[in-house]
Design a protein around this motif. Structure first.
Motif, PDB file in Angstrom:
ATOM      1  N   MET A   3       0.813  -1.208   0.000  1.00 34.27           N
ATOM      2  CA  MET A   3       0.000   0.000   0.000  1.00 34.27           C
ATOM      3  C   MET A   3       0.855   1.270   0.000  1.00 34.27           C
ATOM      4  N   LYS A   4       1.909   1.293   0.751  1.00 35.30           N
ATOM      5  CA  LYS A   4       2.760   2.495   0.809  1.00 35.30           C
ATOM      6  C   LYS A   4       3.349   2.820  -0.562  1.00 35.30           C
ATOM      7  N   LYS A   5       3.842   1.785  -1.239  1.00 34.26           N
ATOM      8  CA  LYS A   5       4.421   1.993  -2.563  1.00 34.26           C
ATOM      9  C   LYS A   5       3.357   2.460  -3.549  1.00 34.26           C
ATOM     10  N   ARG A   6       2.181   1.868  -3.438  1.00 35.30           N
ATOM     11  CA  ARG A   6       1.085   2.250  -4.315  1.00 35.30           C
ATOM     12  C   ARG A   6       0.696   3.711  -4.081  1.00 35.30           C
ATOM     13  N   LEU A   7       0.691   4.134  -2.842  1.00 28.66           N
ATOM     14  CA  LEU A   7       0.387   5.529  -2.519  1.00 28.66           C
ATOM     15  C   LEU A   7       1.378   6.480  -3.176  1.00 28.66           C
ATOM     16  N   VAL A  19      -4.693  16.115  -3.613  1.00 25.92           N
ATOM     17  CA  VAL A  19      -5.380  14.953  -4.162  1.00 25.92           C
ATOM     18  C   VAL A  19      -6.846  14.939  -3.731  1.00 25.92           C
ATOM     19  N   LYS A  20      -7.736  14.781  -4.717  1.00 28.19           N
ATOM     20  CA  LYS A  20      -9.166  14.689  -4.426  1.00 28.19           C
ATOM     21  C   LYS A  20      -9.706  13.277  -4.614  1.00 28.19           C
ATOM     22  N   GLU A  21      -9.044  12.489  -5.461  1.00 24.59           N
ATOM     23  CA  GLU A  21      -9.455  11.105  -5.700  1.00 24.59           C
ATOM     24  C   GLU A  21      -8.247  10.188  -5.553  1.00 24.59           C
ATOM     25  N   LEU A  22      -8.451   9.069  -4.892  1.00 30.58           N
ATOM     26  CA  LEU A  22      -7.351   8.143  -4.646  1.00 30.58           C
ATOM     27  C   LEU A  22      -7.846   6.706  -4.792  1.00 30.58           C
ATOM     28  N   VAL A  23      -7.194   5.960  -5.689  1.00 33.23           N
ATOM     29  CA  VAL A  23      -7.579   4.564  -5.948  1.00 33.23           C
ATOM     30  C   VAL A  23      -6.414   3.655  -5.555  1.00 33.23           C
ATOM     31  N   LEU A  24      -6.671   2.766  -4.579  1.00 33.90           N
ATOM     32  CA  LEU A  24      -5.642   1.853  -4.078  1.00 33.90           C
ATOM     33  C   LEU A  24      -6.082   0.405  -4.240  1.00 33.90           C
ATOM     34  N   ASP A  25      -6.926   0.136  -5.220  1.00 32.64           N
ATOM     35  CA  ASP A  25      -7.487  -1.205  -5.418  1.00 32.64           C
ATOM     36  C   ASP A  25      -6.396  -2.244  -5.663  1.00 32.64           C
ATOM     37  N   ASN A  26      -6.621  -3.425  -5.088  1.00 32.82           N
ATOM     38  CA  ASN A  26      -5.805  -4.625  -5.354  1.00 32.82           C
ATOM     39  C   ASN A  26      -4.360  -4.545  -4.855  1.00 32.82           C
ATOM     40  N   CYS A  27      -4.057  -3.585  -4.027  1.00 31.13           N
ATOM     41  CA  CYS A  27      -2.721  -3.581  -3.419  1.00 31.13           C
ATOM     42  C   CYS A  27      -2.769  -4.411  -2.114  1.00 31.13           C
ATOM     43  N   ARG A  28      -1.660  -4.487  -1.387  1.00 29.60           N
ATOM     44  CA  ARG A  28      -1.615  -5.303  -0.174  1.00 29.60           C
ATOM     45  C   ARG A  28      -1.618  -4.410   1.068  1.00 29.60           C
ATOM     46  N   SER A  29      -2.613  -4.651   1.912  1.00 26.95           N
ATOM     47  CA  SER A  29      -2.645  -3.923   3.181  1.00 26.95           C
ATOM     48  C   SER A  29      -1.672  -4.576   4.166  1.00 26.95           C
ATOM     49  N   ASP A  30      -1.367  -3.901   5.240  1.00 29.33           N
ATOM     50  CA  ASP A  30      -0.414  -4.397   6.242  1.00 29.33           C
ATOM     51  C   ASP A  30      -1.197  -5.069   7.375  1.00 29.33           C
ATOM     52  N   ASP A  31      -1.175  -6.408   7.371  1.00 29.15           N
ATOM     53  CA  ASP A  31      -1.923  -7.174   8.378  1.00 29.15           C
ATOM     54  C   ASP A  31      -3.399  -6.794   8.417  1.00 29.15           C
ATOM     55  N   GLY A  32      -3.949  -6.506   7.230  1.00 26.52           N
ATOM     56  CA  GLY A  32      -5.370  -6.215   7.152  1.00 26.52           C
ATOM     57  C   GLY A  32      -5.736  -4.813   7.603  1.00 26.52           C
ATOM     58  N   LYS A  33      -4.718  -3.948   7.725  1.00 26.78           N
ATOM     59  CA  LYS A  33      -4.986  -2.573   8.166  1.00 26.78           C
ATOM     60  C   LYS A  33      -4.489  -1.558   7.129  1.00 26.78           C
ATOM     61  N   VAL A  35      -2.397   1.450   5.793  1.00 26.99           N
ATOM     62  CA  VAL A  35      -1.090   2.041   6.115  1.00 26.99           C
ATOM     63  C   VAL A  35      -0.745   3.108   5.070  1.00 26.99           C
ATOM     64  N   GLY A  36      -0.022   4.128   5.504  1.00 26.75           N
ATOM     65  CA  GLY A  36       0.455   5.161   4.589  1.00 26.75           C
ATOM     66  C   GLY A  36      -0.526   6.302   4.364  1.00 26.75           C
ATOM     67  N   LEU A  37      -1.777   6.074   4.656  1.00 25.08           N
ATOM     68  CA  LEU A  37      -2.792   7.111   4.458  1.00 25.08           C
ATOM     69  C   LEU A  37      -2.886   7.965   5.713  1.00 25.08           C
ATOM     70  N   SER A  38      -2.814   9.298   5.537  1.00 22.16           N
ATOM     71  CA  SER A  38      -2.830  10.190   6.699  1.00 22.16           C
ATOM     72  C   SER A  38      -3.838  11.317   6.514  1.00 22.16           C
ATOM     73  N   SER A  39      -4.014  12.093   7.550  1.00 22.18           N
ATOM     74  CA  SER A  39      -4.948  13.230   7.503  1.00 22.18           C
ATOM     75  C   SER A  39      -4.422  14.360   6.619  1.00 22.18           C
ATOM     76  N   ASP A  40      -3.192  14.184   6.071  1.00 15.77           N
ATOM     77  CA  ASP A  40      -2.668  15.175   5.133  1.00 15.77           C
ATOM     78  C   ASP A  40      -3.500  15.200   3.839  1.00 15.77           C
ATOM     79  N   PHE A  41      -4.239  14.114   3.600  1.00 19.63           N
ATOM     80  CA  PHE A  41      -5.136  14.069   2.431  1.00 19.63           C
ATOM     81  C   PHE A  41      -6.450  14.786   2.788  1.00 19.63           C
TER      82      PHE A  41
END
Length: 252
Positions: A3-7, A19-33, A35-41
Motif C-alpha cells: 500500500m505504501k508503494k502504491r500511494l 489529491v481529491k481522488e485516490l484509488v488503491l485497489d488490489n494492493c496489499r494492506s499491512d496485516d489487514g490494516k 497504512v500510509g494514508l494520513s490526515s494530510d489528504f
C-alpha cells in the motif's frame, strides 16, 4: 504491491493535500490494516480500497471532505463506528463482499447524517428475512440500498461518463451518422442510375424519331417521282433490272 508503494505511485509528485481522488485497489494492506494514508489528504473526496484484504478500518485517518468510500471485496466484519468519527460527511459507502452478518453491525452508520447510498451485495446480512425493510428502518437517512430505494426504484447513474455511456452514445451517434451518410450515397447513386437510364431512353427515342423522319422524307421523295422512275428505283434497291431496259438492250 504494498500500500505504501502504491500511494507513492498514485501521488505522482503531488502533495497529499492536492489529491481529491485516490484509488488503491488490489494492493496489499499491512496485516489487514490501512497504512500510509494520513490526515494530510485533507481534500480527499473519493477513496477506493477494493480487494486489499482489509480486516479493519481502524487506521483510517480523519478525512472531513470524503464523500465516497469504496471498501468492497474485503474481510471487514465490524468496527464501523470509526467511519462516523473519521468521515462525518460520507454520502456513499460500498461494503459489498465483506463479512457483515448482522443488522446491528450497521448501527454505527446512524451517525452519518449525509449517508444516502449503502451497498451490501454478497454480504451474509442480505440473506436475513426482511433485510431491506430492517436496514431502511435502522438507517432512515438512506435513499438507496444496494442500488434501489425503498420502493424498488433503481438509483440513477450519477456519473454516466465513468461507466462509458458517453462513449457508447458518441459511438452510436457516429454509427448513425455513418449509416445516414451511406444511405445518402446510395440515394445519390440510385438517382444517377435513374438519370442515366432516362438519358439513354431519351437518346433512343431521339434516334427512333430521326429514323422515322428519314423514312418519311424518303417516302415523300419517292411519291414525288414519276411512276416509272419510282418503279425503277425500287427495282434497283432490290437488285433487279427494269424489263424495259432489257428490251432496249435486246433492240440494240
Amino acid at each position: 504491491m504494498e500500500m505504501k508503494k502504491r500511494l507513492t505511485l498514485e501521488l505522482r509528485n503531488k502533495k497529499p493535500g492536492e489529491v481529491k481522488e485516490l484509488v488503491l485497489d488490489n494492493c496489499r494492506s499491512d496485516d489487514g490494516k490501512i497504512v500510509g494514508l494520513s490526515s494530510d489528504f485533507e481534500n480527499l473526496e473519493f477513496l477506493s480500497m477494493i480487494n486489499i484484504n482489509l480486516l479493519s478500518v481502524s487506521n483510517l485517518p480523519k478525512l472531513n471532505k470524503l464523500r465516497k468510500l469504496e471498501l468492497s471485496d474485503n474481510r471487514i466484519s465490524g468496527g464501523l463506528e470509526v467511519l462516523a468519527e473519521r468521515t462525518p460527511n460520507l454520502t456513499h459507502l460500498n461494503l459489498s463482499g465483506n463479512k457483515i452478518k448482522d443488522i446491528n453491525t450497521l448501527e454505527p452508520l446512524k451517525k452519518l447524517p449525509n449517508l444516502h447510498s449503502l451497498d451490501l451485495f454478497n454480504c451474509e446480512v442480505t440473506m436475513l428475512i426482511n433485510y431491506r425493510e430492517s436496514v431502511f428502518t435502522l438507517l432512515p437517512q438512506l435513499t438507496y440500498l444496494d442500488g434501489f430505494d425503498a420502493d424498488d426504484q433503481e438509483a440513477p447513474d450519477s456519473d454516466p461518463e465513468a461507466d462509458g455511456d458517453g462513449l457508447e452514445d458518441e459511438y452510436e451517434n457516429g454509427e448513425e451518422g455513418e449509416e445516414e451518410d451511406d444511405d445518402d450515397e446510395e440515394d445519390d447513386l440510385d438517382e444517377e442510375v435513374i438519370d442515366d437510364e432516362e438519358d439513354e431512353d431519351d437518346d433512343l427515342e431521339g434516334e427512333e424519331e430521326e429514323d422515322g423522319v428519314d423514312d418519311e422524307e424518303e417516302d415523300e421523295e419517292e411519291d414525288d417521282l414519276p411512276r416509272g422512275e419510282k418503279r425503277k428505283r425500287n427495282l434497283e434497291d432490290e437488285g433487279e433490272e427494269d424489263p424495259e431496259d432489257e428490251e432496249d438492250d435486246e433492240d440494240d
